[in-house]
Design an enzyme around this catalytic site. Structure first.
Site, PDB file in Angstrom:
ATOM      1  N   GLY A 124      28.515   3.829 -77.499  1.00 22.22           N
ATOM      2  CA  GLY A 124      28.822   4.663 -76.344  1.00 22.22           C
ATOM      3  C   GLY A 124      28.424   4.030 -75.031  1.00 22.22           C
ATOM      4  N   GLY A 187      -0.368  -8.447 -81.182  1.00 27.93           N
ATOM      5  CA  GLY A 187      -0.335  -6.985 -81.049  1.00 27.93           C
ATOM      6  C   GLY A 187      -0.125  -6.350 -82.422  1.00 27.93           C
ATOM      7  N   ALA A 320       7.181   5.685 -82.733  1.00 27.57           N
ATOM      8  CA  ALA A 320       8.168   6.639 -83.231  1.00 27.57           C
ATOM      9  C   ALA A 320       7.752   8.078 -82.919  1.00 27.57           C
ATOM     10  CB  ALA A 320       8.348   6.454 -84.730  1.00 27.57           C
ATOM     11  N   HIS A 445     -17.400  15.499 -99.643  1.00 22.28           N
ATOM     12  CA  HIS A 445     -18.120  14.315-100.096  1.00 22.28           C
ATOM     13  C   HIS A 445     -17.659  13.941-101.491  1.00 22.28           C
ATOM     14  CE1 HIS A 445     -21.428  11.516-100.749  1.00 22.28           C
ATOM     15  NE2 HIS A 445     -21.573  12.070-101.951  1.00 22.28           N
TER      16      HIS A 445
HETATM   17  C1  LIG Z   1       8.388  -3.984 -86.854  1.00 27.58           C
HETATM   18  C2  LIG Z   1       8.138  -2.646 -86.211  1.00 27.58           C
HETATM   19  C3  LIG Z   1       7.194  -1.791 -86.735  1.00 27.58           C
HETATM   20  C4  LIG Z   1       6.965  -0.549 -86.153  1.00 27.58           C
HETATM   21  N1  LIG Z   1       6.027   0.269 -86.710  1.00 27.58           N
HETATM   22  C5  LIG Z   1       5.799   1.471 -86.157  1.00 27.58           C
HETATM   23  C6  LIG Z   1       4.860   2.370 -86.747  1.00 27.58           C
HETATM   24  O1  LIG Z   1       4.250   2.078 -87.777  1.00 27.58           O
HETATM   25  N2  LIG Z   1       4.663   3.571 -86.160  1.00 27.58           N
HETATM   26  C7  LIG Z   1       5.323   3.937 -85.014  1.00 27.58           C
HETATM   27  O2  LIG Z   1       5.097   5.037 -84.527  1.00 27.58           O
HETATM   28  N3  LIG Z   1       6.221   3.108 -84.431  1.00 27.58           N
HETATM   29  C8  LIG Z   1       6.478   1.894 -84.983  1.00 27.58           C
HETATM   30  N4  LIG Z   1       7.415   1.076 -84.416  1.00 27.58           N
HETATM   31  C9  LIG Z   1       8.092   1.513 -83.170  1.00 27.58           C
HETATM   32  C10 LIG Z   1       9.227   2.489 -83.454  1.00 27.58           C
HETATM   33  O3  LIG Z   1      10.106   1.936 -84.391  1.00 27.58           O
HETATM   34  C11 LIG Z   1       9.941   2.809 -82.148  1.00 27.58           C
HETATM   35  O4  LIG Z   1       9.012   3.266 -81.207  1.00 27.58           O
HETATM   36  C12 LIG Z   1      11.008   3.873 -82.326  1.00 27.58           C
HETATM   37  O5  LIG Z   1      11.958   3.473 -83.275  1.00 27.58           O
HETATM   38  C13 LIG Z   1      11.689   4.169 -80.977  1.00 27.58           C
HETATM   39  O6  LIG Z   1      12.679   5.132 -81.153  1.00 27.58           O
HETATM   40  P1  LIG Z   1      13.905   5.227 -80.132  1.00 27.58           P
HETATM   41  O7  LIG Z   1      14.721   6.389 -80.598  1.00 27.58           O
HETATM   42  O8  LIG Z   1      13.432   5.214 -78.755  1.00 27.58           O
HETATM   43  O9  LIG Z   1      14.711   3.870 -80.311  1.00 27.58           O
HETATM   44  P2  LIG Z   1      15.403   3.193 -81.563  1.00 27.58           P
HETATM   45  O10 LIG Z   1      14.746   3.573 -82.829  1.00 27.58           O
HETATM   46  O11 LIG Z   1      15.506   1.744 -81.233  1.00 27.58           O
HETATM   47  O12 LIG Z   1      16.846   3.862 -81.615  1.00 27.58           O
HETATM   48  C14 LIG Z   1      17.813   3.628 -80.643  1.00 27.58           C
HETATM   49  C15 LIG Z   1      19.155   3.777 -81.297  1.00 27.58           C
HETATM   50  O13 LIG Z   1      20.161   3.734 -80.302  1.00 27.58           O
HETATM   51  C16 LIG Z   1      21.276   3.050 -80.816  1.00 27.58           C
HETATM   52  N5  LIG Z   1      22.060   2.550 -79.689  1.00 27.58           N
HETATM   53  C17 LIG Z   1      21.686   1.630 -78.766  1.00 27.58           C
HETATM   54  N6  LIG Z   1      22.686   1.462 -77.873  1.00 27.58           N
HETATM   55  C18 LIG Z   1      23.684   2.284 -78.244  1.00 27.58           C
HETATM   56  C19 LIG Z   1      24.975   2.548 -77.717  1.00 27.58           C
HETATM   57  N7  LIG Z   1      25.445   1.933 -76.629  1.00 27.58           N
HETATM   58  N8  LIG Z   1      25.735   3.458 -78.354  1.00 27.58           N
HETATM   59  C20 LIG Z   1      25.311   4.101 -79.455  1.00 27.58           C
HETATM   60  N9  LIG Z   1      24.103   3.865 -79.994  1.00 27.58           N
HETATM   61  C21 LIG Z   1      23.306   2.980 -79.395  1.00 27.58           C
HETATM   62  C22 LIG Z   1      20.673   1.962 -81.676  1.00 27.58           C
HETATM   63  O14 LIG Z   1      21.593   1.501 -82.646  1.00 27.58           O
HETATM   64  C23 LIG Z   1      19.476   2.662 -82.284  1.00 27.58           C
HETATM   65  O15 LIG Z   1      19.754   3.214 -83.547  1.00 27.58           O
HETATM   66  C24 LIG Z   1       7.698  -0.157 -84.998  1.00 27.58           C
HETATM   67  C25 LIG Z   1       8.661  -1.017 -84.466  1.00 27.58           C
HETATM   68  C26 LIG Z   1       8.895  -2.239 -85.069  1.00 27.58           C
HETATM   69  C27 LIG Z   1       9.933  -3.140 -84.492  1.00 27.58           C
END
Ligand SMILES: Cc1cc2nc3c(=O)[nH]c(=O)nc-3n(C[C@H](O)[C@H](O)[C@H](O)COP(=O)(O)OP(=O)(O)OC[C@H]3O[C@@H](n4cnc5c(N)ncnc54)[C@H](O)[C@@H]3O)c2cc1C
Length: 468
Positions: A124, A187, A320, A445
């Site tokens: 989108g 990190g 997340a 405990h």
């Molecule tokens: C290796 C790793 C380990 C992690 N471990 C943890 C953890 O243990 N605990 C924790 O809390 N967090 C963790 N995180 C962080 C967590 O994954 C993110 O903070 C979280 O996924 C962010 O959610 P979001 O919805 O903002 O973005 P995202 O999960 O990145 O989702 C964004 C979505 O938007 C979609 N999108 C982008 N552009 C478009 C477009 N133009 N049109 C349609 N769709 C689009 C993408 O495909 C994607 O599915 C980790 C991250 C990584 C990389």
């Protein structure tokens, strides 16, 4: 498309909310919005669940659990159990991890459909302040929520080739176990992969520019993690800034500004994640941005009244559960409920390495900055005094940060399974509990939660299993 109506054949449809991005932030807003009776369109170009489910939290934690099983097998004799560690079947590890992801993915798809969210598969682009264009059609909404998340970041001169120079996306799919690896960035993500790979037999070196691993944590936690990693044979170079990388015959050679040169089979770049916002029409529609991040106020509102933004796309903690919380807040605000801004210090943070690092609230340094040195009291409780931790053969500490004669404003924990203790620590911080109040609560405990209870007993001036 599934769930709800077919917007392709219904140009007159105006949704209450159109959400761009179906990761943690976007789908949480969709689920809560639908629950509150709003009509919701959720647009996702990849897989529902986003980074967390497919490339982040869930698959990494599955790898970390496989690593834990490997370590326990190797150390079984210490517990009088006869077991032979024969090695890692990486295909088996991937199957286990992928099965976990697939199960959760199916569940999430079912949930979104059952809440009657209109899910639109496609890429989108924001086309006006009240619409998103996707698959050649315009999807109109009274409100738009931007939730396009983040992707791995690199730096100039460091090209991620997906082969020898990889990001976490590639590392999660690596179909072999390298003999050696350099991890750029100490990190959360860097330390978690270091922990997994070491358990899988990889010779790991972390290169970190700042003075400590997990540099956002209280310095005491960083030092404890460094001690534990040293003991496990995980090498790390601190205060070492990356200056260049070159390919060798079989791998890579990384050099640092302070003159170090390290060779390994692969280089994992784990220096952070950048927002996904380029070319998506945000700036054209007047949304205020800073270095690719969408700027929001404490209610997650952008400067455009119809547009909100959540998750990794906004400059708050990239977690997340932060995305979930922000998505829920936005949905409730749009539905007209009274919402309260998020206290970002009150969000639990966990690094799921071995040992785990968990915290909530202020570090000692931040508390001193906020309240003044003379007003800040700290207490450290060593897990050596905790029966269950002894049984698990884990080492570590719980450190409490208190405002003198006042509430506990920081809890910092290092040790096996400490991530599971952060729920109670979070209640203590968020309810502004006094040490004496927590000391009054009786902990089971022998449990590791008892260590939190004992730390508060000590802070309240009546230590039990700790020296005065
Ligand atoms: C290796 C790793 C380990 C992690 N471990 C943890 C953890 O243990 N605990 C924790 O809390 N967090 C963790 N995180 C962080 C967590 O994954 C993110 O903070 C979280 O996924 C962010 O959610 P979001 O919805 O903002 O973005 P995202 O999960 O990145 O989702 C964004 C979505 O938007 C979609 N999108 C982008 N552009 C478009 C477009 N133009 N049109 C349609 N769709 C689009 C993408 O495909 C994607 O599915 C980790 C991250 C990584 C990389």
């Amino acid at each position: 498309m599934h769930g709800g109506r077919d917007v392709a054949n219904d140009a007159s449809t105006v949704f209450d909310v159109v959400i761009l991005g179906g990761g943690s932030g976007g789908y949480a807003a969709a689920l809560r919005g639908a629950q509150l009776g709003l009509s919701v369109a959720l647009i996702e170009k990849g897989e529902l669940g986003g980074t967390c489910l497919h490339r982040g939290c869930i698959p990494t934690k599955a790898l970390l659990h496989a690593a834990e099983v490997a370590d326990e097998t190797k150390e079984a004799a210490e517990f009088g159990v006869l077991a032979t560690f024969q090695g890692i079947d990486i295909n088996g590890v991937h199957k286990y991890k992928d099965d976990v992801v697939a199960g959760l993915y199916k569940g999430l798809q079912g949930l979104v459909a059952s809440r009657k969210v209109t899910f639109i598969q496609g890429e989108g682009k924001l086309s006006s302040q009240t619409s998103v264009d996707v698959n050649g059609q315009r999807v109109e909404g009274r409100h738009i929520v931007l939730a396009t998340g983040s992707v791995p970041r690199s730096i100039p001169g460091l090209d991620i080739d997906g082969n020898r120079i990889i990001s976490s996306d590639h590392a999660l799919k690596l179909d072999y176990i390298p003999k050696s690896a350099i991890i750029l960035g100490g990190g959360v993500i860097g330390c978690e992969f270091a922990s997994v790979w070491k358990s899988f037999g990889v010779d790991v070196t972390i290169v970190e520019g700042l003075p400590h691993l997990v540099p956002l944590e209280d310095e005491n936690s960083s030092k404890l993690l460094e001690r534990a990693f040293r003991k496990r044979g995980i090498k790390f170079e601190l205060k070492s800034r990356f200056s260049g990388v070159e390919y060798t015959e079989n791998g890579v050679r990384v050099s640092t500004e302070n003159g170090k040169s390290i060779e390994a089979d692969v280089l994992l770049v784990a220096i952070g994640r950048g927002p996904v916002s380029a070319g998506l029409g945000y700036e054209e529609q007047g949304v205020a941005m800073d270095r690719g991040y969408v700027l929001v106020d404490e209610y997650l509102r952008t400067n455009v009244p119809t547009i909100s933004a959540v998750g990794d796309l906004v400059p708050t903690l990239q977690l997340a559960h932060v995305g979930f919380a922000e998505g829920i807040l936005v949905a409730e605000r749009i539905a007209g409920l009274k919402v309260v801004p998020i206290d970002y210090d009150g969000i639990p943070r966990v690094t799921y390495s071995n040992p785990e690092v968990a915290s909530v609230g202020l570090t000692e340094a931040k508390a001193v900055e906020q309240y003044g040195k003379e007003k800040v009291v700290t207490l450290k409780y060593n897990l050596a005094g905790n029966g269950k931790s002894k049984i698990l053969k884990t080492a570590g500490e719980i450190k409490l940060v208190q405002v003198k004669d006042g509430a506990v404003v920081g809890v910092h924990m290092v040790g096996a399974r400490m991530g599971e203790q952060v729920g109670e620590a979070q209640l203590i911080y968020n309810w502004e509990a006094l040490p004496a109040e927590v000391a009054q609560l009786i902990h089971a405990h022998p449990s590791q939660s008892e260590a939190l209870g004992e730390a508060h007993l000590a802070l309240a001036g009546k230590p039990l299993h700790a020296h005065d």
